[in-house]
Design a protein around this motif. Structure first.
Motif, PDB file in Angstrom:
ATOM      1  N   PHE A 138       0.845  -1.199   0.000  1.00  0.00           N
ATOM      2  CA  PHE A 138       0.000   0.000   0.000  1.00  0.00           C
ATOM      3  C   PHE A 138       0.883   1.252   0.000  1.00  0.00           C
ATOM      4  N   LYS A 139       0.222   2.350  -0.259  1.00  0.00           N
ATOM      5  CA  LYS A 139       0.945   3.612  -0.369  1.00  0.00           C
ATOM      6  C   LYS A 139       0.275   4.614   0.560  1.00  0.00           C
ATOM      7  N   ILE A 140       1.087   5.345   1.306  1.00  0.00           N
ATOM      8  CA  ILE A 140       0.535   6.438   2.114  1.00  0.00           C
ATOM      9  C   ILE A 140       1.336   7.673   1.729  1.00  0.00           C
ATOM     10  N   GLY A 141       0.651   8.646   1.159  1.00  0.00           N
ATOM     11  CA  GLY A 141       1.365   9.822   0.641  1.00  0.00           C
ATOM     12  C   GLY A 141       2.330   9.360  -0.436  1.00  0.00           C
ATOM     13  N   ASN A 142       3.600   9.736  -0.289  1.00  0.00           N
ATOM     14  CA  ASN A 142       4.593   9.331  -1.296  1.00  0.00           C
ATOM     15  C   ASN A 142       5.335   8.064  -0.892  1.00  0.00           C
ATOM     16  N   ARG A 143       4.950   7.532   0.243  1.00  0.00           N
ATOM     17  CA  ARG A 143       5.716   6.388   0.728  1.00  0.00           C
ATOM     18  C   ARG A 143       5.067   5.067   0.350  1.00  0.00           C
ATOM     19  N   GLN A 144       5.911   4.175  -0.107  1.00  0.00           N
ATOM     20  CA  GLN A 144       5.458   2.852  -0.510  1.00  0.00           C
ATOM     21  C   GLN A 144       5.750   1.875   0.642  1.00  0.00           C
ATOM     22  N   TYR A 145       4.725   1.106   1.022  1.00  0.00           N
ATOM     23  CA  TYR A 145       4.911   0.143   2.124  1.00  0.00           C
ATOM     24  C   TYR A 145       4.657  -1.279   1.667  1.00  0.00           C
ATOM     25  N   LEU A 146       5.375  -2.180   2.303  1.00  0.00           N
ATOM     26  CA  LEU A 146       5.097  -3.602   2.116  1.00  0.00           C
ATOM     27  C   LEU A 146       5.151  -4.255   3.494  1.00  0.00           C
ATOM     28  N   ILE A 147       4.027  -4.909   3.848  1.00  0.00           N
ATOM     29  CA  ILE A 147       4.052  -5.670   5.105  1.00  0.00           C
ATOM     30  C   ILE A 147       4.129  -7.135   4.720  1.00  0.00           C
ATOM     31  N   ARG A 148       5.071  -7.819   5.363  1.00  0.00           N
ATOM     32  CA  ARG A 148       5.219  -9.251   5.113  1.00  0.00           C
ATOM     33  C   ARG A 148       5.022  -9.941   6.457  1.00  0.00           C
ATOM     34  N   ARG A 149       4.054 -10.859   6.464  1.00  0.00           N
ATOM     35  CA  ARG A 149       3.766 -11.521   7.726  1.00  0.00           C
ATOM     36  C   ARG A 149       3.510 -12.996   7.483  1.00  0.00           C
ATOM     37  N   GLY A 150       4.040 -13.856   8.335  1.00  0.00           N
ATOM     38  CA  GLY A 150       3.865 -15.290   8.112  1.00  0.00           C
ATOM     39  C   GLY A 150       3.862 -16.090   9.402  1.00  0.00           C
ATOM     40  N   GLN A 151       3.490 -17.348   9.228  1.00  0.00           N
ATOM     41  CA  GLN A 151       3.513 -18.300  10.339  1.00  0.00           C
ATOM     42  C   GLN A 151       4.275 -19.532   9.860  1.00  0.00           C
ATOM     43  N   LYS A 152       5.001 -20.141  10.776  1.00  0.00           N
ATOM     44  CA  LYS A 152       5.779 -21.354  10.444  1.00  0.00           C
ATOM     45  C   LYS A 152       6.595 -21.167   9.176  1.00  0.00           C
ATOM     46  N   PRO A 153       7.661 -20.504   9.141  1.00  0.00           N
ATOM     47  CA  PRO A 153       8.199 -19.736  10.271  1.00  0.00           C
ATOM     48  C   PRO A 153       7.484 -18.395  10.429  1.00  0.00           C
ATOM     49  N   SER A 154       7.606 -17.882  11.652  1.00  0.00           N
ATOM     50  CA  SER A 154       6.900 -16.631  11.891  1.00  0.00           C
ATOM     51  C   SER A 154       7.704 -15.461  11.312  1.00  0.00           C
ATOM     52  N   VAL A 155       7.008 -14.614  10.587  1.00  0.00           N
ATOM     53  CA  VAL A 155       7.643 -13.495   9.880  1.00  0.00           C
ATOM     54  C   VAL A 155       6.847 -12.233  10.189  1.00  0.00           C
ATOM     55  N   PHE A 156       7.536 -11.131  10.416  1.00  0.00           N
ATOM     56  CA  PHE A 156       6.836  -9.838  10.537  1.00  0.00           C
ATOM     57  C   PHE A 156       7.825  -8.748  10.147  1.00  0.00           C
ATOM     58  N   GLU A 157       7.585  -8.189   8.964  1.00  0.00           N
ATOM     59  CA  GLU A 157       8.491  -7.147   8.477  1.00  0.00           C
ATOM     60  C   GLU A 157       7.663  -6.016   7.895  1.00  0.00           C
ATOM     61  N   ILE A 158       8.134  -4.810   8.129  1.00  0.00           N
ATOM     62  CA  ILE A 158       7.517  -3.668   7.450  1.00  0.00           C
ATOM     63  C   ILE A 158       8.602  -3.012   6.610  1.00  0.00           C
ATOM     64  N   LEU A 159       8.352  -2.903   5.346  1.00  0.00           N
ATOM     65  CA  LEU A 159       9.316  -2.245   4.459  1.00  0.00           C
ATOM     66  C   LEU A 159       8.760  -0.893   4.037  1.00  0.00           C
ATOM     67  N   GLN A 160       9.591   0.120   4.201  1.00  0.00           N
ATOM     68  CA  GLN A 160       9.193   1.455   3.781  1.00  0.00           C
ATOM     69  C   GLN A 160      10.112   1.840   2.634  1.00  0.00           C
ATOM     70  N   ASP A 161       9.535   2.068   1.493  1.00  0.00           N
ATOM     71  CA  ASP A 161      10.306   2.373   0.275  1.00  0.00           C
ATOM     72  C   ASP A 161      11.426   1.358   0.083  1.00  0.00           C
ATOM     73  N   GLY A 162      11.098   0.107   0.312  1.00  0.00           N
ATOM     74  CA  GLY A 162      12.046  -0.970   0.063  1.00  0.00           C
ATOM     75  C   GLY A 162      12.982  -1.297   1.205  1.00  0.00           C
ATOM     76  N   ASN A 163      12.974  -0.477   2.257  1.00  0.00           N
ATOM     77  CA  ASN A 163      13.874  -0.757   3.390  1.00  0.00           C
ATOM     78  C   ASN A 163      13.083  -1.244   4.605  1.00  0.00           C
ATOM     79  N   VAL A 164      13.656  -2.255   5.255  1.00  0.00           N
ATOM     80  CA  VAL A 164      12.989  -2.775   6.450  1.00  0.00           C
ATOM     81  C   VAL A 164      13.072  -1.722   7.562  1.00  0.00           C
ATOM     82  N   ILE A 165      11.916  -1.405   8.165  1.00  0.00           N
ATOM     83  CA  ILE A 165      11.904  -0.452   9.291  1.00  0.00           C
ATOM     84  C   ILE A 165      12.480  -1.147  10.516  1.00  0.00           C
ATOM     85  N   ASN A 166      13.333  -0.421  11.220  1.00  0.00           N
ATOM     86  CA  ASN A 166      14.027  -0.944  12.411  1.00  0.00           C
ATOM     87  C   ASN A 166      13.148  -1.895  13.221  1.00  0.00           C
ATOM     88  N   GLN A 167      13.677  -3.085  13.395  1.00  0.00           N
ATOM     89  CA  GLN A 167      12.825  -4.134  13.942  1.00  0.00           C
ATOM     90  C   GLN A 167      13.324  -4.664  15.280  1.00  0.00           C
TER      91      GLN A 167
END
Ligand SMILES: Nc1ncnc2c1ncn2[C@@H]1O[C@H](COP(=O)(O)OP(=O)(O)OP(=O)(O)O)[C@@H](O)[C@H]1O
Ligand SMILES: [Mg+2]
Length: 571
Positions: A79-108
């Motif tokens: 999704f996009k908010i303003g000019n920023r592009q976001y990607l949320i990646r979330r999973g189970q087995k294995p558990s995954v939770f990442e937020i990417l802002q303009d292609g970079n993972v936000i400090n996790q």
């Protein structure tokens, strides 16, 4: 404004290990069809899990994983908010939770929970409850606004108007009020305790002072009395000594008189002896004429001569003896006088000795009294330490009173803040501004659906609906189809308000069989008409079993199917 672009998932519910992807922005309106269990509603779970980390349907997270593959469940949401592009990646087995802002993972490096909070409050700025009211509406979980209790209505509207910050502030304020109240209570308790202690100390010091002074005065008096007695005794001793001296002087002839008396006694004895012998001789010569030794006669003249001589001697001696006796009498009377004086002297001496003993005893008493007085003086030290402590207590009391003053001022400020932050405070002011806007929008949407009622929501979120004939109707008075129109009018109103406030506003609207049951043919027509006119910048997804009637009214169609036990989009 959140512009949802893509969602894709695999190994989610009945979906297998291949990506199923939906492009949200490709088409203005999309009809999603498929048999029961084909996997249509799975979209809702994919979006919800992606955004909020929980399924849309009431199951737990492990139950989301495909039961055949049992692993590798993964969702990606773009999704996009303003000019920023976001990607949320979330999973189970294995558990995954990442937020990417303009292609970079936000400090996790924070906890997953904090990471989620950050996503909701700093990026999405919307919560799960509002999301289910205005973005994805599921038949099973969607409760129309009109059927919600007042507290939920308030929550949703506060969220839409972005004024929940005041609720947060209010709950923080409540903590502060509690702390302030507790502190005030503690300070008051301290003040009371210190005041009581100060009273006690004052009384104690006073009684110490009083006792001491009284007893010391008493002792001093006693001591003075003893000193008086000593002085008296000493004066008496002095006069006794004078008397003794005078008396001693008056008998300083004592030895002389004594010697004289002894001499006189000797003399008297000697005279007596002489007199005896002379008398014997005289007696012989008077009675005899012969010499007793030579037996010759004694001449008569001679005899007379001797007698005469002896007689003279006798009278001389006797006159001497008389003199001696006379003198002895005077000497004896003097001796009697002397002995009298001597006994007076020894009486006086005894008295003086007694007085000396008395003086010694009085001196002993005085020194013991002095010791006692010294002891009482050390009591003064006790008074001093008590006075010191009293001073410390007074300082404490002063500090507590200052603290109380401060806390009381703070309390007044907090009270004002409480009034402002209460539901009836600032929030109501803002809500009041929006209520006419909300009412206007609702009535506009109702009119667009040819449903002519006057709808009014008040600031407590209670509705009055007046029908054509001006009767007071409540929401429950209306038919299912009419209710649906009200629900839709409200739905679009919330979306419009969101846009006004720039909060919780999105392009996405998914309805999962929400109005299927209440749509008659006429209703369906109107439903689609209104949706067509009101969703210009919306990407609408309708999941429905009424595909046959709706088919040609949508720009796109997505069909889900089950193939070999796995769900997929059919080509
Ligand atoms: N963990 C799981 N693993 C595999 N399949 C699952 C799992 N949990 C649920 N399912 C199945 O996945 C399917 C879910 O489909 P979904 O709810 O998306 O169907 P639908 O197309 O919305 O159907 P309906 O029209 O009846 O609402 C159901 O058949 C359900 O039994
Ligand atoms: Mg379904």
């Amino acid at each position: 404004m959140i512009l949802f672009q893509y969602v894709r998932w695999k190994n989610l519910l009945s979906t297998g290990d291949v990506w199923t992807e939906i492009n949200f922005i490709k088409s203005k309106s999309t009809l999603i069809v498929g048999e029961n269990g084909a996997g249509k509603s799975t979209i809702l779970d994919a979006v919800c899990f992606g955004l909020f980390g929980k399924p849309f349907r009431k199951i737990n997270k492990p139950q989301l994983v495909n039961s055949i593959n049992r692993k590798g469940m993964l969702i990606e949401l773009e999704f996009k908010i303003g000019n920023r592009q976001y990607l949320i990646r979330r999973g189970q087995k294995p558990s995954v939770f990442e937020i990417l802002q303009d292609g970079n993972v936000i400090n996790q490096n924070s906890e997953a929970r904090e990471y989620q909070d950050y996503l909701e409050s700093n990026i999405l700025k919307l919560n799960f409850k509002s999301f289910q009211q205005i973005v994805i509406l599921g038949s099973a979980s969607f409760t129309p606004f009109m059927q919600l209790p007042a507290s939920h209505r308030r929550e949703i509207i506060e969220d839409l108007l972005d004024i929940q910050i005041f609720s947060t502030m209010n709950s923080l304020l409540k903590d502060k009020v509690t702390i302030n109240r507790t502190s005030l209570y503690e300070v008051d308790y301290g003040i009371k305790g210190a005041a009581e202690k100060i009273e006690l100390y004052k009384k104690h010091i006073e009684s110490l002072k009083q006792n001491n002074d009284e007893i010391v005065a008493q002792k001093e008096l006693q001591k003075a009395g003893f000193n008086d007695q000593i002085n008296q005794a000493n004066t008496r001793i002095g006069s006794i000594q004078n008397e003794i001296e005078q008396l001693s002087n008056s008998i300083n002839d004592h030895e002389k008189v004594q010697t004289r008396s002894e001499k006189l006694a000797t003399l008297s004895r000697q005279l007596e002896g002489k007199l005896d012998k002379i008398k014997k001789d005289l007696d012989f010569f008077q009675r005899s004429d012969d010499c007793p030794t030579c037996r010759q006669g004694i001449a008569h003249e001679h005899k007379i001569g001797i007698v005469e001589k002896n007689t003279t001697q006798v009278s001389e001696i006797e006159s001497g003896k008389e003199k001696v006796i006379f003198e002895m009498e005077s000497i004896n009377s003097r001796l009697a006088e002397i002995s009298n004086v001597t006994s007076q002297i020894s009486t006086l001496n005894r008295e003086a000795t007694d007085l000396n003993i008395q003086v010694r005893m009085l001196n002993t008493s005085i020194s013991s009294i002095e010791k006692e007085i010294n002891g009482l003086m050390t009591n003064n030290k006790q008074i001093d330490t008590n006075t010191e402590e009293l001073k410390v207590l007074k300082d404490q009391l002063r500090a507590s009173l200052e603290m109380k003053q401060q806390l009381t001022e703070e309390k007044a400020v907090l009270e004002v803040a409480s009034v402002l932050l209460k539901d009836s405070g600032v929030k109501t002011k803002i809500i009041k501004q929006y209520i006419p806007v909300i009412n206007k929008l609702v009535n506009k949407y109702l009119a667009a659906m040819d449903f002519f009622v006057a709808f009014e929501l008040n600031e407590n979120f209670e509705e009055t609906i007046k029908s054509r004939h001006r009767d007071d109707f409540s929401y429950e008075s209306f038919s299912e189809g009419e209710k649906m129109r009200i629900d839709l009018a409200l739905l679009f109103t919330w979306r419009a308000v969101s846009k006004l406030r720039n909060s919780a506003s999105t392009n996405l609207l998914i309805m999962d069989e929400v109005f299927d049951s209440s749509l008659d043919n006429n209703g369906t027509e109107e439903f689609l008409k209104i949706i067509g006119t009101l969703t210009t910048d919306t990407n609408l997804f309708i999941i429905s079993h009424k595909g046959d009637t709706l088919f040609d009214k949508f720009h796109s169609l997505i069909k889900f199917e089950k193939h070999k036990n796995f769900s997929r989009i059919s080509k």
